[in-house]
Design an enzyme around this catalytic site. Sequence first.
Site, PDB file in Angstrom:
ATOM      1  N   ASP A  82      16.664 -26.947   8.517  1.00 56.25           N
ATOM      2  CA  ASP A  82      16.068 -26.308   7.338  1.00 56.25           C
ATOM      3  C   ASP A  82      14.716 -25.730   7.692  1.00 56.25           C
ATOM      4  OD1 ASP A  82      17.988 -28.512   6.336  1.00 56.25           O
ATOM      5  OD2 ASP A  82      17.733 -27.157   4.634  1.00 56.25           O
TER       6      ASP A  82
ATOM      7  N   CYS B 181      26.053 -33.054   7.927  1.00 56.19           N
ATOM      8  CA  CYS B 181      25.844 -32.191   6.772  1.00 56.19           C
ATOM      9  C   CYS B 181      26.689 -30.927   6.886  1.00 56.19           C
ATOM     10  CB  CYS B 181      24.364 -31.873   6.575  1.00 56.19           C
ATOM     11  SG  CYS B 181      24.004 -31.199   4.926  1.00 56.19           S
TER      12      CYS B 181
END
Length: 323
Positions: free
Chosen positions: A198, A129
Amino acid sequence: MDPTQDVDAVARSIRDMSIRGAGMIARSASSAISAYAGSWQGTNEREFLDELQRIARMLYSTRPTAVSLRNGILMTLRGVESEKDVPSMRERIARQSKEFTESAEMAREGIAEIGSKRIPKGSAVLTHCNSMAALNTIKKAFEDGRVEMVFSTESRPWRQGHVTARWLLDNGIPVTMIVDSAVRHFMRDIDIVVVGADTISANGAVINKIGTSQIALAAHESRVPFIVCAETFKFSRETLLGSLVEIEDRGPVEVADPMKPSDFKGARILNPVFDATPPEYIDAIVTEIGIVSPYMATEVIREMFEMEGPVTLEKRRSRINWL
Ligand code: RI2
């Protein structure tokens, strides 16, 4: 200019991912609240608090998984209700927002300094990512002569891996682009996996872009170290108090052909964009306060709680339930 429009625009950009990355969405939401507060015209404290709560909730609803967003909003609004009038409330919000964004920037630099030392000289690094905490660490390690090649996954469905590859190229760092399903095939060429987060939950699980847990599994199988770069504001207090992390599902369009979604009429399409990597597959979490084992997540969260001072009954009563 109506300040609500600015907040609405930031919320839309976070939702449609023009603004993305767990750290960036937190900083953007904090700045949006500060700008909104700065241009709010009223004088009534109660009305101001109600408005702040409304926009806080609206911003928070944009991306439910990243606790960074929640923590950024709460750190910006902390204790506002204890101020005597609207100007001092505004001032406090501006100060706290600045403190939050500055400390978030500094945290990333601290993580890069600390994390770089964990990357062995001459490494091929795999990242997944697009995490600025991870990428700044890799860049520092590259500058220190530790990184020879970075493998960047595509990161379907949104392909944040393309953003990563371009960023690496712009910084003169050699990059190899691969599709997500090629990770296990290439694991024999990888010396260390470096990803972002996250949310980190109290049990030490790391919630990051979908596919992270499969990469951790493949790394574990090949005895390749797996490290996570994350600021302390990505640790979730709510999980210590029993909440589960909600995994965002971004709907079918990112998975099916967006031009011809009707080709798949009748198919069930699921698109969870995060997954949880259990602590046993994580060698270290690099934070701005040092390297922590995932099993120490509870202690990091407790330290964050203490930053706010002891919770007295009086404080608990006067607290606003912002989100
Ligand atoms: P930084 C991103 O989420 C990715 O999952 C990335 O690993 C994480 O945020 C952390 O990014 P998305 O917004 O805060 O792309 O380290 O869904 O930049």
